[in-house]
Design an enzyme around this catalytic site. Structure first.
Site, PDB file in Angstrom:
ATOM      1  N   TYR A   1     -32.593 176.744 115.723  1.00 13.67           N
ATOM      2  CA  TYR A   1     -33.672 175.797 116.000  1.00 13.67           C
ATOM      3  C   TYR A   1     -33.875 174.914 114.771  1.00 13.67           C
ATOM      4  O   TYR A   1     -34.947 174.863 114.190  1.00 13.67           O
ATOM      5  CB  TYR A   1     -34.950 176.558 116.352  1.00 13.67           C
ATOM      6  CG  TYR A   1     -35.913 175.782 117.238  1.00 13.67           C
ATOM      7  CD1 TYR A   1     -35.635 175.607 118.596  1.00 13.67           C
ATOM      8  CD2 TYR A   1     -37.080 175.224 116.728  1.00 13.67           C
ATOM      9  CE1 TYR A   1     -36.496 174.908 119.414  1.00 13.67           C
ATOM     10  CE2 TYR A   1     -37.959 174.527 117.538  1.00 13.67           C
ATOM     11  CZ  TYR A   1     -37.666 174.365 118.884  1.00 13.67           C
ATOM     12  OH  TYR A   1     -38.519 173.665 119.699  1.00 13.67           O
ATOM     13  N   GLY A   2     -32.772 174.243 114.395  1.00 15.17           N
ATOM     14  CA  GLY A   2     -32.810 173.423 113.190  1.00 15.17           C
ATOM     15  C   GLY A   2     -32.718 171.946 113.488  1.00 15.17           C
ATOM     16  O   GLY A   2     -33.712 171.294 113.796  1.00 15.17           O
TER      17      GLY A   2
ATOM     18  N   HIS B   1     -20.717 170.208 118.020  1.00 13.77           N
ATOM     19  CA  HIS B   1     -19.874 169.737 116.926  1.00 13.77           C
ATOM     20  C   HIS B   1     -18.558 170.492 117.028  1.00 13.77           C
ATOM     21  O   HIS B   1     -18.549 171.698 117.281  1.00 13.77           O
ATOM     22  CB  HIS B   1     -20.564 170.033 115.586  1.00 13.77           C
ATOM     23  CG  HIS B   1     -19.950 169.367 114.395  1.00 13.77           C
ATOM     24  ND1 HIS B   1     -19.166 168.244 114.476  1.00 13.77           N
ATOM     25  CD2 HIS B   1     -20.005 169.686 113.074  1.00 13.77           C
ATOM     26  CE1 HIS B   1     -18.788 167.887 113.267  1.00 13.77           C
ATOM     27  NE2 HIS B   1     -19.268 168.743 112.401  1.00 13.77           N
TER      28      HIS B   1
ATOM     29  N   GLY C   1     -31.022 165.268 116.447  1.00 10.64           N
ATOM     30  CA  GLY C   1     -31.865 165.872 117.466  1.00 10.64           C
ATOM     31  C   GLY C   1     -33.208 165.177 117.575  1.00 10.64           C
ATOM     32  O   GLY C   1     -33.784 165.061 118.666  1.00 10.64           O
TER      33      GLY C   1
ATOM     34  N   ASP D   1     -16.598 162.305 113.783  1.00  8.99           N
ATOM     35  CA  ASP D   1     -17.947 162.599 113.307  1.00  8.99           C
ATOM     36  C   ASP D   1     -17.994 162.718 111.788  1.00  8.99           C
ATOM     37  O   ASP D   1     -18.861 162.121 111.138  1.00  8.99           O
ATOM     38  CB  ASP D   1     -18.450 163.895 113.954  1.00  8.99           C
ATOM     39  CG  ASP D   1     -19.924 164.138 113.677  1.00  8.99           C
ATOM     40  OD1 ASP D   1     -20.758 163.395 114.212  1.00  8.99           O
ATOM     41  OD2 ASP D   1     -20.241 165.071 112.918  1.00  8.99           O
TER      42      ASP D   1
ATOM     43  N   GLU E   1     -34.906 144.018 105.916  1.00  7.13           N
ATOM     44  CA  GLU E   1     -34.488 143.020 106.904  1.00  7.13           C
ATOM     45  C   GLU E   1     -33.373 143.566 107.794  1.00  7.13           C
ATOM     46  O   GLU E   1     -33.321 143.292 108.992  1.00  7.13           O
ATOM     47  CB  GLU E   1     -34.027 141.745 106.207  1.00  7.13           C
ATOM     48  CG  GLU E   1     -33.725 140.624 107.184  1.00  7.13           C
ATOM     49  CD  GLU E   1     -33.456 139.286 106.513  1.00  7.13           C
ATOM     50  OE1 GLU E   1     -33.060 138.343 107.224  1.00  7.13           O
ATOM     51  OE2 GLU E   1     -33.633 139.191 105.280  1.00  7.13           O
TER      52      GLU E   1
END
Length: 348
Positions: free
Chosen positions: A38-39, A124, A153, A208, A248
């Site tokens: 739960y990270g 992943h 997430g 990735d 910007e």
């Protein structure tokens, strides 16, 4: 599955229209989705699945910050929140969302609960692609699948709450049940994907790792810092240097790129800006392409994976990480950023 043409290259994609949420719910109606970790990705994916009507439980170490966060997010100990082994036992789909280093350390425990018919889900491709280094070798009899949202997430959850979707890739490494495709696509729709595009575990992790070290994080920080430092060295104030370098870009120009593409952003800038950008972009491409080539080769060789494993497995990893993040946070450019953000109208 639809086949779309991207500039002459065909890709397999899945949209919400052809695989609607109701179909995803029906596909997984008898499944228990156990989120392990739960990270970074765990909260967003699990909350979206829960809100979309799937049967979701959380597996997390008790008396940890992540356990407390799960409780704060509405997961109930003993009902939808369990110790890792109990969640692994209950789950028919194991969403393995620990960090790459965490996956290595917990793998012996996870493997015990991968009985035939279950599915092992990743976001992943690291653990599987570099299995000789990680030791993560799934047993026969289980589906091994991947859904990788193209963002954090936090972004996945935020866009879900806004009624939008974050695009994701999907892959099947092992189809033991014959249902891996339906399972992975249903999960991809359930976590809040805008559309899903097909990949492999290897292609996902190669792209990735290159992206994170490149234009998504590493390269963009390097470009920001280089321009900021040149402007400051030439006598511009921190506010001017930061606004022309970061503010910007993120608040005005990048949203235009996201909306309709780079050409549209160019068309909506001054003719002077257009001319300069068109004259200089190829110079930046030519200067940086060799670096990107070196970076990709480092990823493909496994060197980046090993560096990550070695670093993230050290007992003092968090201490060292905080020191490096502090260096960024306390740099003049990002201290200027803190001040500029406070002056935005919505914060005034």
């Amino acid at each position: 599955m639809a086949v779309l043409n991207f500039g002459g290259v065909e890709e397999n994609v899945v949209t919400r229209e052809e695989f609607p949420l109701d179909k995803a719910r029906q596909t997984l109606k008898d499944e228990v989705i156990a989120i392990i970790g739960y990270g970074v990705q765990g909260p967003g994916q699990s909350l979206n699945l829960r809100d979309n009507g799937f049967n979701v439980i959380i597996g997390q170490r008790k008396n940890s910050k992540s356990w407390d966060k799960a409780v704060a997010d509405g997961w109930i100990p003993g009902e939808t929140l369990f110790e890792i082994e109990e969640a692994l036992d209950k789950g028919t789909i194991i969403q393995y969302l620990l960090s790459d280093a965490g996956q290595i350390s917990v793998w012996p425990t996870v493997k015990k609960y991968l009985t035939p018919g279950k599915a092992l889900y990743f976001s992943h491709g690291f653990g599987i692609t570099f299995k000789e280094r990680t030791g993560i070798i799934p047993p026969e009899g289980v589906d091994v699948i991947l859904v990788a949202p193209k963002g954090s997430g936090t972004s996945l959850r935020r866009m879900f709450l806004e009624g939008r979707g974050l695009n994701s890739s999907y892959a099947i490494f092992q189809d033991s049940t014959g249902n891996a495709y339906d399972r992975v696509v249903a999960l991809g729709i359930g976590v809040g994907s805008g559309y899903l595009f097909e990949t492999t575990f290897k292609r996902e992790v190669y792209s990735d790792l290159t992206g994170e070290r490149g234009t998504l994080m590493g390269a963009i920080q390097g470009l920001f810092q280089a321009q900021y430092e040149v402007l400051r060295e030439k006598g511009h104030t921190p506010s001017e240097a930061f606004n022309e370098t970061v503010e910007e870009a993120t608040q005005s120009l990048y949203p235009l790129v996201a909306e309709n593409g780079m050409d549209w952003m160019y068309a909506n800038c001054s003719t002077t800006a257009q001319r300069g950008a068109l004259d200089w972009w190829k110079k930046f491409r030519d200067a940086t392409k060799p670096i990107f080539s070196d970076l990709y080769d480092s990823v493909a060789s496994g060197n980046e994976a090993q560096l990550s494993i070695d670093s993230n497995s050290q007992d003092d990893y968090r201490v060292k990480l905080e020191a490096e993040l502090k260096e960024l946070r306390e740099s003049e450019m990002w201290r200027a950023g803190q001040t500029v953000r406070k002056l935005r109208p919505e914060n005034a």
